[in-house]
Design a protein around this motif. Structure first.
Motif, PDB file in Angstrom:
ATOM      1  N   THR A   1      59.650  10.304  42.960  1.00  0.00           N
ATOM      2  CA  THR A   1      60.926  10.748  43.533  1.00  0.00           C
ATOM      3  C   THR A   1      60.815  11.757  44.664  1.00  0.00           C
ATOM      4  O   THR A   1      61.724  11.853  45.481  1.00  0.00           O
ATOM      5  CB  THR A   1      61.823  11.357  42.441  1.00  0.00           C
ATOM      6  OG1 THR A   1      61.162  12.485  41.869  1.00  0.00           O
ATOM      7  CG2 THR A   1      62.157  10.328  41.370  1.00  0.00           C
ATOM      8  N   ILE A   2      59.729  12.529  44.712  1.00  0.00           N
ATOM      9  CA  ILE A   2      59.661  13.610  45.692  1.00  0.00           C
ATOM     10  C   ILE A   2      58.534  13.397  46.690  1.00  0.00           C
ATOM     11  O   ILE A   2      58.754  13.443  47.902  1.00  0.00           O
ATOM     12  CB  ILE A   2      59.545  14.977  44.994  1.00  0.00           C
ATOM     13  CG1 ILE A   2      60.792  15.214  44.135  1.00  0.00           C
ATOM     14  CG2 ILE A   2      59.369  16.100  46.014  1.00  0.00           C
ATOM     15  CD1 ILE A   2      60.745  16.402  43.238  1.00  0.00           C
ATOM     16  N   HIS A   3      57.314  13.187  46.203  1.00  0.00           N
ATOM     17  CA  HIS A   3      56.174  13.055  47.114  1.00  0.00           C
ATOM     18  C   HIS A   3      55.095  12.213  46.447  1.00  0.00           C
ATOM     19  O   HIS A   3      54.475  12.649  45.481  1.00  0.00           O
ATOM     20  CB  HIS A   3      55.640  14.441  47.460  1.00  0.00           C
ATOM     21  CG  HIS A   3      54.772  14.474  48.667  1.00  0.00           C
ATOM     22  ND1 HIS A   3      53.503  13.980  48.675  1.00  0.00           N
ATOM     23  CD2 HIS A   3      55.004  14.953  49.915  1.00  0.00           C
ATOM     24  CE1 HIS A   3      52.973  14.156  49.881  1.00  0.00           C
ATOM     25  NE2 HIS A   3      53.869  14.727  50.651  1.00  0.00           N
ATOM     26  N   ALA A   4      54.865  11.015  46.972  1.00  0.00           N
ATOM     27  CA  ALA A   4      53.940  10.080  46.334  1.00  0.00           C
ATOM     28  C   ALA A   4      52.478  10.480  46.477  1.00  0.00           C
ATOM     29  O   ALA A   4      51.690  10.303  45.560  1.00  0.00           O
ATOM     30  CB  ALA A   4      54.135   8.674  46.899  1.00  0.00           C
ATOM     31  N   LEU A   5      52.096  10.997  47.622  1.00  0.00           N
ATOM     32  CA  LEU A   5      50.693  11.350  47.870  1.00  0.00           C
ATOM     33  C   LEU A   5      50.600  12.854  48.058  1.00  0.00           C
ATOM     34  O   LEU A   5      50.762  13.353  49.165  1.00  0.00           O
ATOM     35  CB  LEU A   5      50.172  10.618  49.113  1.00  0.00           C
ATOM     36  CG  LEU A   5      50.200   9.094  49.015  1.00  0.00           C
ATOM     37  CD1 LEU A   5      49.909   8.477  50.371  1.00  0.00           C
ATOM     38  CD2 LEU A   5      49.199   8.613  47.984  1.00  0.00           C
ATOM     39  N   CYS A   6      50.343  13.546  46.994  1.00  0.00           N
ATOM     40  CA  CYS A   6      50.388  14.998  47.024  1.00  0.00           C
ATOM     41  C   CYS A   6      49.072  15.580  46.523  1.00  0.00           C
ATOM     42  O   CYS A   6      48.553  15.147  45.499  1.00  0.00           O
ATOM     43  CB  CYS A   6      51.532  15.473  46.147  1.00  0.00           C
ATOM     44  SG  CYS A   6      51.839  17.229  46.233  1.00  0.00           S
TER      45      CYS A   6
END
Length: 145
Positions: free
Chosen positions: A18-23
């Motif tokens: 939902t927010i950041h796929a590659l973190c």
């Protein structure tokens, strides 16, 4: 080793979807802690657009994980390091699992999408195998070129 029932893994799955796929959770947490502590007095406009974006993502993470901010800000250095390491491992595991699930579920949908109505692909592609896709197949290769 943390099991899949670890709440932090669950939060990582949700965050990754939902927010950041590659973190890079380790960097996100460490930089966020610095911004909340040592760098708290520096005006927002002194940070680059990327640093402001990263801090916004960090704030979203804090909102989504109950009690994380307190654990990061109230513990001693050793405890903060341990929490950061454990959390980053669990979050990464969850986000990675979410990406894998999402990718796996897309294979069949992509086949349905690229196959002309009422026809079949020649040569046929298996729904659960990806080795013969990409440049190795005329139809999928056409989308890459």
């Amino acid at each position: 080793y943390r099991s899949a029932t670890d709440p932090l893994v669950h939060y990582g799955r949700h965050f990754g979807r939902t927010i950041h796929a590659l973190c890079n959770f380790q960097a996100l947490l460490m930089n966020g802690i610095l911004r909340m502590g040592e760098l708290a007095e520096i005006p927002e406009e002194n940070f680059t657009a990327e640093e402001r974006r990263e801090h916004h993502i960090f704030q979203e993470l804090l909102k989504s994980v109950a009690g994380l901010e307190e654990r990061l800000m109230q513990g001693g250095d050793d405890e903060v390091d341990a929490v950061t390491e454990l959390a980053s491992i669990s979050f990464t595991k969850g986000a990675s699992g979410a990406r894998g699930d999402d990718t796996k579920s897309l294979k069949g949908s992509v086949l349905d999408w690229i196959t002309p109505k009422g026809q079949s692909l020649v040569p046929p592609l298996a729904r659960n195998v990806k080795i013969d896709r990409g440049f190795h197949h005329e139809r999928t290769g056409a989308f890459i070129r």
